[in-house]
Design an enzyme around this catalytic site. Structure first.
Site, mmCIF file in Angstrom:
data_model
loop_
_atom_site.group_PDB
_atom_site.id
_atom_site.type_symbol
_atom_site.label_atom_id
_atom_site.label_comp_id
_atom_site.label_asym_id
_atom_site.label_seq_id
_atom_site.Cartn_x
_atom_site.Cartn_y
_atom_site.Cartn_z
ATOM 1 C CB SER A 144 45.759 37.642 37.732
ATOM 2 O OG SER A 144 45.467 39.013 37.964
ATOM 3 C CE1 TYR A 157 41.044 36.525 35.300
ATOM 4 C CE2 TYR A 157 41.461 38.512 36.577
ATOM 5 C CZ TYR A 157 41.864 37.577 35.639
ATOM 6 O OH TYR A 157 43.095 37.703 35.050
#
Length: 257
Positions: A144, A157
């Site tokens: 990501s 995350y």
């Protein structure tokens, strides 16, 4: 362009919806044989029926697997070897950005998020690497852009995705001579029905649409299919000199070189 993916044996983890499903569909459309995996057997049964309307049942294998559990991955490996004698491409897609906004999430949250977003990827690589070494195959991680820059996403995350990128690069360097390529793709904001952004839009569409217009130069969400197309290329013979890379697909959102 011929990507040379016909009859390649492909595993896509977390492939019951969203980016994972688009990747699986992409490989099937290129003539590959694909293992779809999920923790939900009902979802897999539905997918097998739906995909069977378009593709040969010989091209599709569905296996229930919780990739946070190494024993589950070992069982999946045994089935793949029994059915297809090995694997050529592994796409480690399992992950979730759902967490808490705390600047230092609790140990419980950190461990849960790392288990799903980092440990699952490492366990997948550890168990399936011997098969990839034998086939001189490809391992690709879905990371990501929040693993590359601080963008306000949940801290646990973001850090987990940073770790995935670092793991990918280090692994790639150490095994390149063995003929196995390892790469990452770092998506930006990807919309699909039932996904995180779908939920956020339903909760406050005005705020989310404004956020996208002001932070993404292309002023739109990306699609799972746009990520899938990049995955197919990165794992194909057309990208045979690419390893240790991290391809950013984010509509220009972050600064990268």
């Amino acid at each position: 362009m011929d990507l040379g993916l016909i009859d390649k044996r492909v595993l896509v983890t977390g492939s019951s919806k969203g980016i994972g499903l688009a990747i699986a569909n992409g490989f099937l459309n290129e003539g590959a044989k694909v293992v779809l995996s999920s923790r939900n057997q009902d979802e897999l049964g539905f997918l097998e029926k739906e995909l069977g309307k378009t593709f040969s049942c010989q091209k599709i294998l569905t296996i229930k697997c919780d990739f946070t559990k190494p024993d589950d991955i070992l069982h999946l490996k045994e089935i793949i070897v029994e059915k297809w004698e090995g694997v050529d491409v592994v796409v480690a897609n399992v992950g979730s950005g759902r967490s808490v906004p705390d600047p230092i999430p609790s140990q419980e949250h950190f461990e849960k998020t790392f288990r799903l977003n980092f440990d699952a990827s490492v366990s997948t690589a550890r168990v399936l690497y011997p098969l990839l070494k034998k086939s001189k195959g490809n391992l690709l991680f879905i990371a990501s852009i929040v693993g590359m820059e601080a963008l306000g996403a949940p801290v646990d995350y973001s850090v987990a995705k940073t770790a995935v990128i670092a793991f990918s690069k280090n692994m790639a360097r150490k095994i390149a001579a063995e003929g196995v390529r390892v790469n990452c793709i770092a998506p930006g904001n990807i919309y699909f029905e039932g996904g995180d952004w779908d939920e956020k839009l339903k909760a406050d569409s005005e705020r989310i649409n404004q956020l996208i217009k002001t932070t993404v130069p292309m002023k739109r969400f990306g699609t799972p299919e746009e990520i899938a197309d990049a995955v197919l290329f990165m794992c194909s013979e057309r990208s045979s000199f690419t390893t240790g890379g991290c391809l950013v697909i984010d509509g220009g959102q972050i600064h990268h070189y």
